[in-house]
Design a protein around this motif. Structure first.
Motif, PDB file in Angstrom:
ATOM      1  N   ILE A  78      41.763  46.892  40.362  1.00 55.59           N
ATOM      2  CA  ILE A  78      41.625  45.459  40.068  1.00 55.59           C
ATOM      3  C   ILE A  78      42.286  44.632  41.152  1.00 55.59           C
ATOM      4  O   ILE A  78      41.750  43.611  41.598  1.00 55.59           O
ATOM      5  CB  ILE A  78      42.234  45.144  38.683  1.00 55.59           C
ATOM      6  N   ARG A  79      43.451  45.071  41.617  1.00 57.53           N
ATOM      7  CA  ARG A  79      44.135  44.354  42.694  1.00 57.53           C
ATOM      8  C   ARG A  79      43.288  44.335  43.963  1.00 57.53           C
ATOM      9  O   ARG A  79      43.131  43.290  44.609  1.00 57.53           O
ATOM     10  CB  ARG A  79      45.484  45.006  42.991  1.00 57.53           C
ATOM     11  N   ALA A  80      42.745  45.489  44.320  1.00 60.94           N
ATOM     12  CA  ALA A  80      41.955  45.580  45.553  1.00 60.94           C
ATOM     13  C   ALA A  80      40.696  44.721  45.466  1.00 60.94           C
ATOM     14  O   ALA A  80      40.329  44.056  46.438  1.00 60.94           O
ATOM     15  CB  ALA A  80      41.588  47.038  45.829  1.00 60.94           C
ATOM     16  N   LEU A  81      40.035  44.718  44.326  1.00 60.29           N
ATOM     17  CA  LEU A  81      38.823  43.924  44.166  1.00 60.29           C
ATOM     18  C   LEU A  81      39.132  42.428  44.256  1.00 60.29           C
ATOM     19  O   LEU A  81      38.445  41.681  44.962  1.00 60.29           O
ATOM     20  CB  LEU A  81      38.159  44.237  42.822  1.00 60.29           C
ATOM     21  N   GLY A  82      40.175  41.993  43.547  1.00 65.24           N
ATOM     22  CA  GLY A  82      40.530  40.582  43.562  1.00 65.24           C
ATOM     23  C   GLY A  82      40.964  40.107  44.939  1.00 65.24           C
ATOM     24  O   GLY A  82      40.493  39.074  45.439  1.00 65.24           O
ATOM     25  N   ILE A  83      41.848  40.863  45.569  1.00 61.61           N
ATOM     26  CA  ILE A  83      42.346  40.472  46.898  1.00 61.61           C
ATOM     27  C   ILE A  83      41.238  40.561  47.939  1.00 61.61           C
ATOM     28  O   ILE A  83      41.114  39.707  48.819  1.00 61.61           O
ATOM     29  CB  ILE A  83      43.540  41.363  47.297  1.00 61.61           C
ATOM     30  N   GLY A  84      40.402  41.598  47.823  1.00 64.26           N
ATOM     31  CA  GLY A  84      39.318  41.770  48.782  1.00 64.26           C
ATOM     32  C   GLY A  84      38.328  40.624  48.745  1.00 64.26           C
ATOM     33  O   GLY A  84      37.914  40.107  49.788  1.00 64.26           O
ATOM     34  N   LEU A  90      41.247  47.675  50.125  1.00 62.90           N
ATOM     35  CA  LEU A  90      41.039  46.243  50.313  1.00 62.90           C
ATOM     36  C   LEU A  90      39.667  45.963  50.919  1.00 62.90           C
ATOM     37  O   LEU A  90      38.997  44.993  50.534  1.00 62.90           O
ATOM     38  CB  LEU A  90      42.147  45.667  51.208  1.00 62.90           C
ATOM     39  N   ASN A  91      39.235  46.794  51.859  1.00 63.34           N
ATOM     40  CA  ASN A  91      37.893  46.642  52.417  1.00 63.34           C
ATOM     41  C   ASN A  91      36.826  46.900  51.368  1.00 63.34           C
ATOM     42  O   ASN A  91      35.811  46.197  51.324  1.00 63.34           O
ATOM     43  CB  ASN A  91      37.708  47.590  53.605  1.00 63.34           C
ATOM     44  N   ALA A  92      37.048  47.885  50.527  1.00 65.23           N
ATOM     45  CA  ALA A  92      36.101  48.165  49.453  1.00 65.23           C
ATOM     46  C   ALA A  92      36.026  46.979  48.492  1.00 65.23           C
ATOM     47  O   ALA A  92      34.944  46.640  47.995  1.00 65.23           O
ATOM     48  CB  ALA A  92      36.518  49.434  48.708  1.00 65.23           C
ATOM     49  N   GLY A  93      37.157  46.325  48.245  1.00 64.29           N
ATOM     50  CA  GLY A  93      37.171  45.155  47.374  1.00 64.29           C
ATOM     51  C   GLY A  93      36.430  43.977  47.959  1.00 64.29           C
ATOM     52  O   GLY A  93      35.845  43.164  47.232  1.00 64.29           O
ATOM     53  N   ALA A  94      36.426  43.863  49.285  1.00 64.82           N
ATOM     54  CA  ALA A  94      35.738  42.754  49.944  1.00 64.82           C
ATOM     55  C   ALA A  94      34.236  42.981  50.043  1.00 64.82           C
ATOM     56  O   ALA A  94      33.466  42.020  50.191  1.00 64.82           O
ATOM     57  CB  ALA A  94      36.319  42.559  51.347  1.00 64.82           C
ATOM     58  N   LEU A  95      33.803  44.230  49.975  1.00 63.67           N
ATOM     59  CA  LEU A  95      32.404  44.570  50.216  1.00 63.67           C
ATOM     60  C   LEU A  95      31.420  43.885  49.260  1.00 63.67           C
ATOM     61  O   LEU A  95      30.373  43.404  49.723  1.00 63.67           O
ATOM     62  CB  LEU A  95      32.238  46.090  50.159  1.00 63.67           C
ATOM     63  N   PRO A  96      31.677  43.793  47.935  1.00 61.02           N
ATOM     64  CA  PRO A  96      30.691  43.144  47.052  1.00 61.02           C
ATOM     65  C   PRO A  96      30.371  41.702  47.451  1.00 61.02           C
ATOM     66  O   PRO A  96      29.199  41.310  47.472  1.00 61.02           O
ATOM     67  CB  PRO A  96      31.367  43.203  45.672  1.00 61.02           C
ATOM     68  N   LEU A  97      31.381  40.908  47.782  1.00 54.47           N
ATOM     69  CA  LEU A  97      31.131  39.523  48.172  1.00 54.47           C
ATOM     70  C   LEU A  97      30.378  39.448  49.499  1.00 54.47           C
ATOM     71  O   LEU A  97      29.465  38.631  49.671  1.00 54.47           O
ATOM     72  CB  LEU A  97      32.449  38.756  48.276  1.00 54.47           C
ATOM     73  N   LEU A  98      30.729  40.311  50.458  1.00 60.35           N
ATOM     74  CA  LEU A  98      30.046  40.307  51.740  1.00 60.35           C
ATOM     75  C   LEU A  98      28.584  40.732  51.590  1.00 60.35           C
ATOM     76  O   LEU A  98      27.700  40.181  52.262  1.00 60.35           O
ATOM     77  CB  LEU A  98      30.767  41.236  52.719  1.00 60.35           C
TER      78      LEU A  98
END
Length: 292
Positions: free
Chosen positions: A211-217, A43-51
């Motif tokens: 895909i789930r982790a990227l979307g949720i992140g 989940l943290n990896a999924g949030a990283l691109p936006l941050l």
């Protein structure tokens, strides 16, 4: 107090209610093959691109020093330990043990930030202790604790210390703090997974959890992390920690609805006592301690 002064308070409380749903994506990724600490790490990896995008496209104060790095590591570590705890113990126990954070925050403010202890702080401690005792049905010896309980407890300590460092540290933007928190979570989550002997995950369909982790992140973790840390720059650690106990409401309610976990009068009464402990700080807050 004008309306804008209440904005960090309301944002923190709304974030708390939404953080109470954190266990849902963690358990969803666990069912996809990412067990233990790997779910929160993903989940943290999924949030990283936006941050990263926010960090490089929106100018803000980016002063980086040891305190900023340490606060990011602690906040990220708290998130990772909490997410791992959810997979190892019940949601109710994980939520309530994490939200002993206000007790640690009071101690930090007293020892290092010039806070004066008052009788109402003793009341808060007593209510929180009684609530946790009820949740554990009086069985609070170490023999009745598992690794998830310990990780939830330590995550609350990490959160309280990290918030204190943010509140007293350099005046930098929430997006920068969020990026450091996310990066710290990735490092600590990976170390925790390998340290516990989990090894690399091997889900049957790797694309599904990715895909789930990227979307949720990107849609949930990143915005919530930035909003929470924005409030952390403006609210004392104890007040913030108490406001975030609003997560107890949504976390326990949703776990009782969707999971077949024990939930009867001890859990209900214990939750009410912990929430009452939180309200003591909101109703009668201490004066803002001096930052250093």
């Amino acid at each position: 107090m004008n309306k804008s002064s209440y904005l960090p308070v309301w944002i923190a409380f709304v974030c708390a209610l939404l953080w109470g749903l954190w266990w849902l994506p963690v358990r969803a990724l666990e069912s996809s093959g990412l067990t233990g600490a790997w779910a929160g790490t993903a989940l943290n990896a999924g949030a990283l691109p936006l941050l990263l995008l926010l960090f490089f496209t929106r100018p803000e104060r980016r002063r980086i020093d040891l305190r900023v790095i340490a606060s990011g590591a602690l906040i990220g570590g708290a998130m990772m330990l909490y997410s791992a705890a959810i997979t190892e113990t019940t949601v109710v126990r994980a939520v309530l043990l994490f939200y002993l954070a206000p007790a640690w925050a009071i101690g930090i403010e007293w020892l290092f930030m010039g806070r004066r202890l008052r009788w109402i702080n003793g009341l808060a401690f007593g209510l929180a202790a009684a609530g946790v005792t009820l949740i554990f049905r009086g069985e609070i010896s170490l023999s009745h604790w598992n690794s998830g309980d310990l990780m939830a407890l330590v995550s609350g300590i990490f959160w309280a210390v990290g918030c204190a460092l943010i509140f007293t540290g350099p005046d930098i933007g929430a997006r920068t703090l969020g990026l450091f928190g996310c990066a710290g979570g990735l490092v600590i989550g990976t170390a925790l997974a390998f340290g516990s002997g989990q090894g690399l995950p091997a889900p049957a369909d790797p694309m599904e959890p990715a895909i789930r982790a990227l979307g949720i992140g990107m849609l949930y973790i990143a915005p919530m992390l930035v909003a929470t840390l924005w409030s952390a720059r403006r609210l004392p650690p104890t007040l913030l920690s108490f406001l975030l106990t609003g997560e107890i409401i949504s976390g326990i309610a949703t776990s009782a609805i969707f999971l077949a976990e024990p939930f009867s009068w001890p859990e209900l009464a214990g939750s009410a006592l912990v929430i009452c402990a939180a309200l003591t700080e909101v109703v009668s807050p201490a004066q803002k301690p001096a930052t250093v």
